[in-house]
Design an enzyme around this catalytic site. Sequence first.
Site, PDB file in Angstrom:
ATOM      1  N   SER A 278       0.844  -1.196   0.000  1.00  0.00           N
ATOM      2  CA  SER A 278       0.000   0.000   0.000  1.00  0.00           C
ATOM      3  C   SER A 278       0.879   1.246   0.000  1.00  0.00           C
ATOM      4  O   SER A 278       2.103   1.152   0.123  1.00  0.00           O
ATOM      5  CB  SER A 278      -0.895   0.013   1.240  1.00  0.00           C
ATOM      6  N   LYS A 279       0.235   2.389  -0.102  1.00  0.00           N
ATOM      7  CA  LYS A 279       0.924   3.690  -0.148  1.00  0.00           C
ATOM      8  C   LYS A 279       1.930   3.848   1.003  1.00  0.00           C
ATOM      9  O   LYS A 279       2.942   4.515   0.866  1.00  0.00           O
ATOM     10  CB  LYS A 279      -0.094   4.825  -0.053  1.00  0.00           C
ATOM     11  N   ARG A 280       1.586   3.221   2.123  1.00  0.00           N
ATOM     12  CA  ARG A 280       2.444   3.265   3.303  1.00  0.00           C
ATOM     13  C   ARG A 280       3.864   2.773   2.968  1.00  0.00           C
ATOM     14  O   ARG A 280       4.846   3.169   3.586  1.00  0.00           O
ATOM     15  CB  ARG A 280       1.798   2.345   4.345  1.00  0.00           C
ATOM     16  N   HIS A 281       3.973   1.884   1.977  1.00  0.00           N
ATOM     17  CA  HIS A 281       5.282   1.333   1.615  1.00  0.00           C
ATOM     18  C   HIS A 281       5.960   2.155   0.526  1.00  0.00           C
ATOM     19  O   HIS A 281       6.997   1.765   0.010  1.00  0.00           O
ATOM     20  CB  HIS A 281       5.128  -0.114   1.151  1.00  0.00           C
ATOM     21  N   GLY A 282       5.352   3.271   0.142  1.00  0.00           N
ATOM     22  CA  GLY A 282       5.943   4.087  -0.926  1.00  0.00           C
ATOM     23  C   GLY A 282       5.083   4.001  -2.173  1.00  0.00           C
ATOM     24  O   GLY A 282       3.866   3.803  -2.077  1.00  0.00           O
TER      25      GLY A 282
END
Length: 512
Positions: A278-282
């Site tokens: 997800s966005k959390r990982h970049g």
Amino acid sequence: MSIVENAAPKKVPVRVRIAPSPTGNLHVGTARTALFNYLFAKAQQGQFILRIEDTDSERSTADFERNIYDSLLSLGLSWDEGPSPEGGEDKGSYGPYKQSQRGEFYTRWANALKSAGFAYDCYLTSEELDAERAKAKLENRPYVYSGRCRDPKVREELAQDPARKASLRFRIPDNRGVLIFKDHVRDEVSFDTDLIGDFVIMKSDGTPTYNFAVVIDDWLMRISHIIRGEDHISNTPKQVLIYEALQALKLPEGTPPVVIPEFAHVGMILAPDRSKLSKRHGATAVSEFIQQGYLPEAFCNFLSLLGWAPPDGEEVGTLEHFASQFSLDRIAQSPAIFDKDKLHFLNSKLIRLMPLEELLERAKPYLSDFDLGQYPKEKLLMILDAVREPITVLSELPESMIYFFGQKVILDARLVGEVLSGPEPEQVLKAFQNDFLSSADFTSPEALAEQLKAFTKSLSPIKTKTIMWTVRAALTGRTSGADLSKTLYILGRDIIQSRVETALILGSSVTN
Ligand code: GLU
């Protein structure tokens, strides 16, 4: 219990599709699915089809659609049939290829299923359905639609209320029991149809649900194999049941036979911490990775290895090479880990292998802050060649080559204090200015390399390393970087002259 007809592979022309929804930029997961479909199509001399699933008019946008086209094309995944990115006519005989333009098909076949008793109007309101759901929750059982509107009398009665709008529900056949379909990745998959519940195929606003539209489209577009993420595995029994209902219809002349496609549900892509990517990982969109300076070829190479392994074990390869080796039985069921180190390895490898002229073209968008006109092409290529070795993404290029551009270079206080000040550096720089520069032959890096050797000898007993460090620091503002003789050749006498002068002034300001 019965195994559906897709269990035995049929000899049909291979036609596969990628069906993204333009509700976001092309996600790496969708790109990986597109790639597997593409590779399979090429391996089987089949067709790769793009269908835009834009029935969600509120969340679909033209910009996302554009991003899907651009991202697929940048990865080299051009489609044999599908919408034209330029907005012209669709390519292919079974269009239109955007669901928003296919409303008549959904209405027609929804009506056909309804007339044949495979679907019925449901007049329950969303509040009533919510209440059903809440009751199931309270009773600690999985929710299944009650089937209230199966009864014609109930329908008749509820239809009297003009506030109620009908949706169309698919009737799960009685006694269908356990449905088993064959999957190329997980062998046989079984679902108990009693646990599915009659599900909506046409919403009350007249638009189709995903499960219905996808079957109508895959059928009419003659899709032979469905390769997609395993998040769709629980949709598959619903889709199979719709196919079976369509098979039971008397089809008019000219309608294609209803053939249940073969399925391959690919394991998900997970982040290194094994959570959903997800966005959390970049970055999660293909276009973000390309902007960051990943080469589309390297990214595509990387995606190929997320859940598939080439039989020859050679992990670096082109689309064509992988296509020649691709088969569904080598797709992994287990999740693939999005391993950035591997992506970096592939990207830096391809940056090092790329012909310089091409690398220059690819690099240009990242070098807009530099006046590339400062150098002839031969020198620009030489700069790239000199700095590319440690680069992992193209966006690192400006930082690695900044000292080649402009007259001056930044010499920070630490560098001045530690490398450029003191009697030895002063002696080196003065000798470099007076002896080396005044007579140096700048016709080639090789000639300069020879002269540098003689120069360092002449300064004995000062260590060669100290001499190189000092000269490099004065010219580039750093203690490592491109080969020094190449750096001299590229910069040329005038720029070197002025940078050495500056270094001498700054160095002596610390000494005194
Ligand atoms: N529009 C669906 C998605 O993007 C397509 C799923 C399918 O391949 O059936 O997930």
